[in-house]
Design an enzyme around this catalytic site. Structure first.
Site, PDB file in Angstrom:
ATOM      1  CD  GLU A   1       5.321 -21.010 -38.987  1.00 41.01           C
ATOM      2  OE1 GLU A   1       6.388 -21.474 -39.407  1.00 41.01           O
ATOM      3  OE2 GLU A   1       4.852 -21.295 -37.861  1.00 41.01           O
TER       4      GLU A   1
ATOM      5  CB  ILE B   1      -5.165 -29.389 -21.663  1.00 39.65           C
ATOM      6  CG1 ILE B   1      -6.325 -29.130 -22.632  1.00 39.65           C
ATOM      7  CG2 ILE B   1      -5.375 -28.658 -20.348  1.00 39.65           C
ATOM      8  CD1 ILE B   1      -6.446 -27.699 -23.094  1.00 39.65           C
TER       9      ILE B   1
ATOM     10  CB  ALA C   1      -9.200 -25.423 -21.815  1.00 36.82           C
TER      11      ALA C   1
ATOM     12  N   GLY D   1      29.285 -36.988 -31.291  1.00 31.74           N
ATOM     13  CA  GLY D   1      28.475 -38.195 -31.125  1.00 31.74           C
ATOM     14  C   GLY D   1      27.859 -38.307 -29.752  1.00 31.74           C
TER      15      GLY D   1
ATOM     16  CD  GLN E   1      27.165 -30.845 -35.746  1.00 30.12           C
ATOM     17  OE1 GLN E   1      26.029 -31.263 -35.551  1.00 30.12           O
ATOM     18  NE2 GLN E   1      27.965 -31.358 -36.654  1.00 30.12           N
TER      19      GLN E   1
ATOM     20  CD  GLU F   1       1.698 -19.151 -23.565  1.00 28.95           C
ATOM     21  OE1 GLU F   1       1.791 -17.919 -23.647  1.00 28.95           O
ATOM     22  OE2 GLU F   1       1.845 -19.792 -22.515  1.00 28.95           O
TER      23      GLU F   1
END
Length: 381
Positions: free
Chosen positions: A369, A161, A128, A342, A338, A365
Site C-alpha cells: 500500500e 528487528i 531499528a 495435496g 497448487q 521495508e
C-alpha cells in the site's frame, strides 16, 4: 536455474558473481533451509559461508575491506541468496542496511572502527526504525534520545528487528525532541550499550530469521555515535530504504524463481493418466503465468538497479519493482503449491515454506500500500 533473460543487463563480472552465489545457494543454503525453518534457528554456518564470499561486506566500500557492490550487483546477490532461502537473504539485507548507513553517514573514526569487522560478518547489523505504534508512519515514533553533555540518553521501544538476537550493531532512529516529529535522528548503538532484546516473534514464515523487539531504558551512548545531524534521520532512512526496496524486490524474485523451478520439476515427474502432469493444459498455463511473472519481476528489478547505478532518482522504479515483485511472489508460490496438489500442502515439499515466506515481502521495508502511494504520487502530484 535457467530463466528467460536472467543475464539481461549484466556485465561479465556480475554474471560470474551470480553464478558463484547461485552455486552457494544450491549447495550450501538450500540443504539447510528446511531444518532451519522447522527449528526456527538461523544457520550460522551459512552466514560464515557468506562472509567467506565477502557478501557480508556487500555494501561496505572496498577501502574498509568490503565488496563495494553497485546496486545491480546487490540485487543479483539478493536474488540468488533468496533462491536458497528467504530468511538468510533477509538477514543479509538488513546487515547491509546497517553497513550502508555507517558507510554513508558515520565519521571516519566510526567507519574505521566498525566497517572492517562487519564486512567480515561480525558483529551483525540491525536497522531499528519501526515501533509497536509506529510502522508505516515512522514520524510517529516515541523513542527519544536526549542530549546530556557528551552523551545521548535513549528511552523507547523498537519492533520487528531482524537479527535482533544475533545483532551487535544497531542503527537506531529516535527523536531528539519528543514533541517534534521533525527531530528524528540516526544513531549507532553497539550491543554493549545495554539495550534489552525482547522475545523472538513466532511468525507465519521467515522462521529461521529471528525477529525481536528492542527496549532502551536510559541507554547511554557517546554523542559521537550520532550519525546524522539532529532532525535528518528520516530523510537518511528513506534514502537507505529506497536501495533496500530494490533488494527486497530481488529477493521476492529469487523466491518466486525457486518456486517456479520446483513446480516445473514436479510437473515433469508427477504422472496422472499415464502422462506427466506437465502435459495437462491447466498445469502448462499455470507454469506459463508463473514464468511470465518471474521474468517481469526480474526485469523491473534490473531497471530499478540501473536507474540507481546511473545516479538518477530511483524511488519510483524501486517502489514499482518492490510492489510488483512481492505481489508476484505471493501469486507464484501459491500456484506452486497448487501444482503440487495435496503434497504441496505438506512439509514434505518446500513449496509450502515458499508460500509462507512470500507474504512478508509485501510488508517489510514498506507495504504494498505504501509502494502504491509512492508510485501514485510520482504519477499524479
Amino acid at each position: 536455474m535457467e530463466s528467460v533473460g536472467s543475464a539481461t543487463g549484466l556485465t561479465d563480472e556480475q554474471r560470474a558473481i551470480q553464478d558463484v552465489v547461485h552455486e552457494f545457494a544450491v549447495e550450501e543454503i538450500r540443504p539447510t533451509a528446511r531444518e532451519a525453518d522447522e527449528t526456527e534457528t538461523f544457520p550460522e554456518e551459512v552466514w560464515d559461508g557468506l562472509a567467506e564470499l565477502d557478501l557480508t561486506g556487500l555494501t561496505v566500500p572496498e577501502e574498509y575491506g568490503g565488496f563495494g557492490a553497485d546496486r545491480t550487483t546487490y540485487a543479483v546477490v539478493n536474488e540468488e541468496v533468496a533462491y536458497g532461502q528467504l530468511a538468510v537473504a533477509t538477514a543479509l539485507s538488513v546487515h547491509c542496511l546497517a553497513t550502508e548507513c555507517i558507510a554513508e553517514f558515520a565519521s571516519e573514526a566510526q567507519k574505521e572502527k566498525w566497517l572492517p569487522k562487519m564486512a567480515e560478518g561480525r558483529p551483525v547489523g540491525m536497522f531499528a526504525l519501526s515501533e509497536p505504534e509506529a510502522g508505516s508512519n515512522p514520524a510517529e515514533m516515541s523513542t527519544v534520545a536526549r542530549r546530556e553533555g557528551d552523551e545521548y540518553i535513549i528511552n523507547g521501544q523498537k519492533q520487528w528487528i531482524t537479527n535482533g538476537q544475533r545483532g551487535g550493531v544497531c542503527i537506531l532512529f529516535a527523536k531528539t525532541d519528543p514533541d517534534d516529529p521533525n527531530s528524528v535522528t540516526q544513531f549507532l548503538v553497539p550491543e554493549d550499550a545495554g539495550y534489552e532484546v525482547g522475545k523472538k516473534e513466532e511468525k507465519l514464515g521467515l522462521r529461521a530469521s529471528d525477529t525481536t523487539g528492542l527496549t532502551f531504558d536510559d541507554v547511554r551512548i557517546p554523542a559521537e555515535n550520532r550519525l546524522t545531524e539532529e532532525g535528518r534521520g528520516l530523510s537518511a532512512a528513506f534514502h537507505i530504504l529506497t536501495g533496500g526496496r530494490i533488494g527486497i524486490a530481488a529477493q521476492a524474485t529469487g523466491l518466486a524463481q525457486s518456486a517456479l523451478d520446483d513446480a516445473i520439476a514436479y510437473a515433469n515427474e508427477r504422472e496422472q493418466f499415464d502422462n506427466p502432469i506437465s502435459k495437462i493444459q491447466a498445469i502448462r498455463h499455470k507454469i506459463a503465468d508463473m514464468g511470465t511473472k518471474v521474468h517481469a519481476s526480474r526485469t523491473m528489478v534490473r531497471e530499478a538497479a540501473r536507474v540507481a547505478d546511473a545516479g538518477e532518482d530511483p524511488r519510483t522504479a524501486a517502489s514499482m519493482a518492490k510492489y510488483y515483485a512481492s505481489e508476484a511472489a505471493v501469486d507464484v508460490t501459491n500456484e506452486a503449491v497448487q501444482v503440487h496438489g495435496g503434497y504441496g500442502y505438506t512439509t514434505d515439499f518446500d513449496v509450502e515454506r515458499y508460500y509462507r515466506d512470500a507474504k512478508i515481502t509485501t510488508i517489510y521495508e514498506g507495504t504494498s500500500e505504501i509502494q502504491k502511494e509512492v508510485i501514485a504520487r510520482s504519477l499524479l502530484d
